[in-house]
Design a protein around this motif. Structure first.
Motif: not given
Length: 666
Positions: A640-648, A654-666
């Protein structure tokens, strides 16, 4: 004091004639009224007035009498009417117990007032917005082009009479006279009343409309006409509830319009009928057959209304395109209907919700860019060339952006929305198109009778008569720490001239606080440093760039740092990503698989739909990924890439496995 008042009584009586009454319940076969204004008592600084209004025309149900005081008089207390004033202009509205004035009948009210210098009687009165002559008259109906022009601008009472199953089912309060009066006072000349009838009629073959529902519709129509509105009524969600099946239920359609036509047969020509909202059909073989079905319905509608006689013989009737869409094929098909009907009192209607990616914030459609502008001008050019150039007036019966809503903050960035509003007003006005704002409660708070965003209303209202200057952005971002440098902003004067920049009520100093050269506005480092103050995250100051015409352009001075995110665990029902926005605001989100292909819904673009797929929470510092997003995400890694109005930007894995999802900053 009593003796002094009696000595100073003047007993002045001014008999003033008024006419041209706009009635709420007739076709204005005859109209006119007489007003007698008497001052039976006057004393130093004060007076009592009695006003009698005699109706010389058709019955009136709901009235407003207006006049102007010529010497600064003021009404201090009134009875048998509600009296309000704006400067010298005074309006007396009926009380709840005296709205009706039958032909030849008189209604009276009175008031106490104050005066200084002199107390002349008002020179003229108007009843329900029409000036006076004092005799009954038979006004000639305006042509369709004149009527549609007089309807500009218009407002929709959305999600109300069209709500299912009843008026308040979709969150809006019951409609009141106060609401309609307020909308009228805001400059709107017409009101569209979308009405769903399917939950309010009996069984075949009569399909009898429920008497209480019809009375409620009639009451709101009466109130609206009494306010001086042009009023447009229709069949609304009936279009997809039952009329969309092929072949269409023409018996029910005809039965409903027969009853509606009969009810309003002798109403003012300011009441307009629209055949059906957003017609659409299932089970047809394609557009050619869709056009045939819509032609059949529109033709049935026109013939049925005309045959009902009375005011309906010449009433303005409004016909939609298929889906109320402005693609050229839809316009051409409706033109064929106009050709064979050969009726001089018809108008066309289409709806306009802007360029779809921008209207819903998907596929990176976050700004009012060239694609949005070209979609707008192309649409308005087509309807002008297809209809108005042929003498057929056009009503943009609904317009807004699909996902602009006070309940979904940030989905459409405010400055980009302001540019859209300004452009719609200008391009419609210069092409002779009448616009009717779709307001389901997202613009006007119907409980408090205030605009949810005054600046949105201000730029929209300005666009009805002039242009407003805008700029590339309405935000300037400053860092939380370090040296603040000068910032530039590209302005678009839209034919106006920049007059200055203001913070609150204080004008910034040209040359010291800012410079302007061509289309570049530069705010100096010293001014920005002063306005940033302690540089707390968020908006530190709000400026307005003021132009020679139109509404001012807002500029928020914002302090921010790059957002940060933390690890999270959740399910496909939702994943809440801890996000420290640090003064910044979310613009959009990209989602791709390891091979770079788009992940999630709308596989044709990596940019996902704001709010449908991801929702920022600025108060609790979160971004929620929704079940709608995960419903179309494959197992495995997603970036995922989140874009912000400041330009940041921030990158999140993410990792999806069935109904479980985990995520962490790159």
């Amino acid at each position: 004091m009593i003796l002094q008042r009696r000595i100073l009584v003047l007993g002045a009586v001014a008999a003033l004639l008024a006419g041209g009454v706009a009635t709420a319940t007739s076709a204005q076969a005859a109209a006119g009224c007489r007003v007698t204004y008497a001052v039976p008592s006057q004393w130093q600084g004060g007076f009592t007035a009695n006003v009698a209004v005699t109706n010389l025309g058709d019955p009136v149900n709901g009235w407003n009498l207006t006049w102007a005081f010529g010497a600064g008089q003021r009404v201090t207390q009134a009875w048998n009417a509600t009296v309000t004033a704006a400067g010298s202009q005074v309006t007396a509205a009926n009380a709840s117990y005296n709205p009706a004035i039958a032909t030849g009948a008189t209604v009276s009210f009175g008031f106490n007032g104050s005066w200084t210098g002199s107390n002349p009687a008002p020179a003229a009165f108007t009843l329900n917005g029409v000036a006076c002559t004092g005799t009954a008259s038979t006004p000639q109906p305006a042509g369709p082009a004149e009527t549609v022009a007089a309807m500009q601008p218009g407002w929709n009472l959305g999600n109300t009479l069209d709500a299912i199953p009843d008026e308040t089912a979709w969150g809006n309060p019951l409609t009141t006279q106060a609401l309609l009066h307020h909308v009228r006072s805001q400059g709107f000349n017409s009101i569209r009343l979308p009405i769903t009838w399917s939950n309010h009629h009996g069984a075949a073959p009569a399909y009898t409309i429920d008497a209480a529902w019809l009375a409620r519709v009639r009451q709101i129509v009466d109130w609206s006409l009494a306010e001086g509105f042009y009023v447009m009524i229709n069949l609304h969600h009936d279009s997809w509830q039952w009329l969309n099946a092929y072949p269409p239920d023409t018996a029910r359609y005809g039965a409903l319009w027969t009853q509606i036509s009969s009810t309003f047969r002798d109403y003012s020509p300011k009441l307009v009928f629209e055949s059906i909202n957003e017609p659409q059909f299932a089970g047809t073989s394609g557009d050619d057959q869709n056009y045939q079905v819509l032609d059949q319905l529109n033709t049935q509608f026109v013939h049925l209304v005309r045959a009902s006689g009375g005011g309906n013989a010449t009433r303005l009737l409004v016909l939609p395109t298929l889906y109320t869409n402005a693609d050229q094929g839809r316009l051409d098909a409706l033109n064929a209907t106009f050709d064979h009907l050969d009726d001089p009192n018809l108008a066309a209607t289409v709806h306009f919700y802007g360029y779809w990616p921008f209207s819903v914030n998907i596929a990176g459609g976050t700004t009012y860019d060239t694609a949005v502008e070209q979609d707008l001008t192309g649409t308005f050019d087509r309807v002008r060339d297809s209809f108005t150039a042929r003498g057929i007036p056009v009503i943009i019966g609904e317009w807004a952006l699909l996902n602009w809503d006070h309940n979904r903050p940030g989905l459409i960035e405010r400055g980009e929305f302001l540019k859209f509003l300004e452009a719609v007003g200008y391009h419609a006005r210069t092409r002779g198109l009448t616009t009717m704002l779709w307001d389901a409660g997202q613009f006007l708070d119907r409980t408090t009778l205030t605009w949810r965003d005054q600046g949105v209303y201000d730029i929209m209202r300005a666009s009805w008569t002039t242009r407003s200057g805008t700029a590339a952005r309405d935000q300037i971002y400053l860092p939380r720490t370090g040296t603040i440098t000068a910032k530039t902003l590209t302005i678009n004067p839209n034919g106006t001239t920049l007059q200055g920049v203001r913070q609150g009520s204080t004008d910034l100093v040209a040359g010291t606080d800012y410079t302007a050269s061509g289309t570049t506005l530069t705010l100096t480092a010293s001014a920005l440093t002063r306005m940033a103050g302690n540089r707390a995250y968020g908006v530190n100051a709000t400026l307005t760039a003021r132009f020679s015409a139109g509404a001012p352009w807002p500029i928020s001075i914002i302090t921010s740092d790059p957002p940060t995110q933390a690890a999270a665990t959740g399910t496909t029902a939702s994943l809440v990503v801890p996000t420290q926005f640090q003064g910044d605001q979310l613009q959009t989100m990209e989602a791709v698989y390891a091979d770079g292909t788009p992940a999630g819904p709308a596989t044709w673009t990596p940019y996902k739909a704001f709010w449908d797929n991801f929702i920022p929470g600025y108060t609790d510092n979160t971004i929620t990924l929704t079940s709608t997003f995960f419903a179309e995400v494959n197992d495995g890694p997603v970036t995922l890439t989140f874009h912000y109005w400041s330009g940041a930007t921030t990158i999140y894995k993410l990792t999806k496995s069935g109904s479980t999802v985990t995520g962490a900053p790159a």
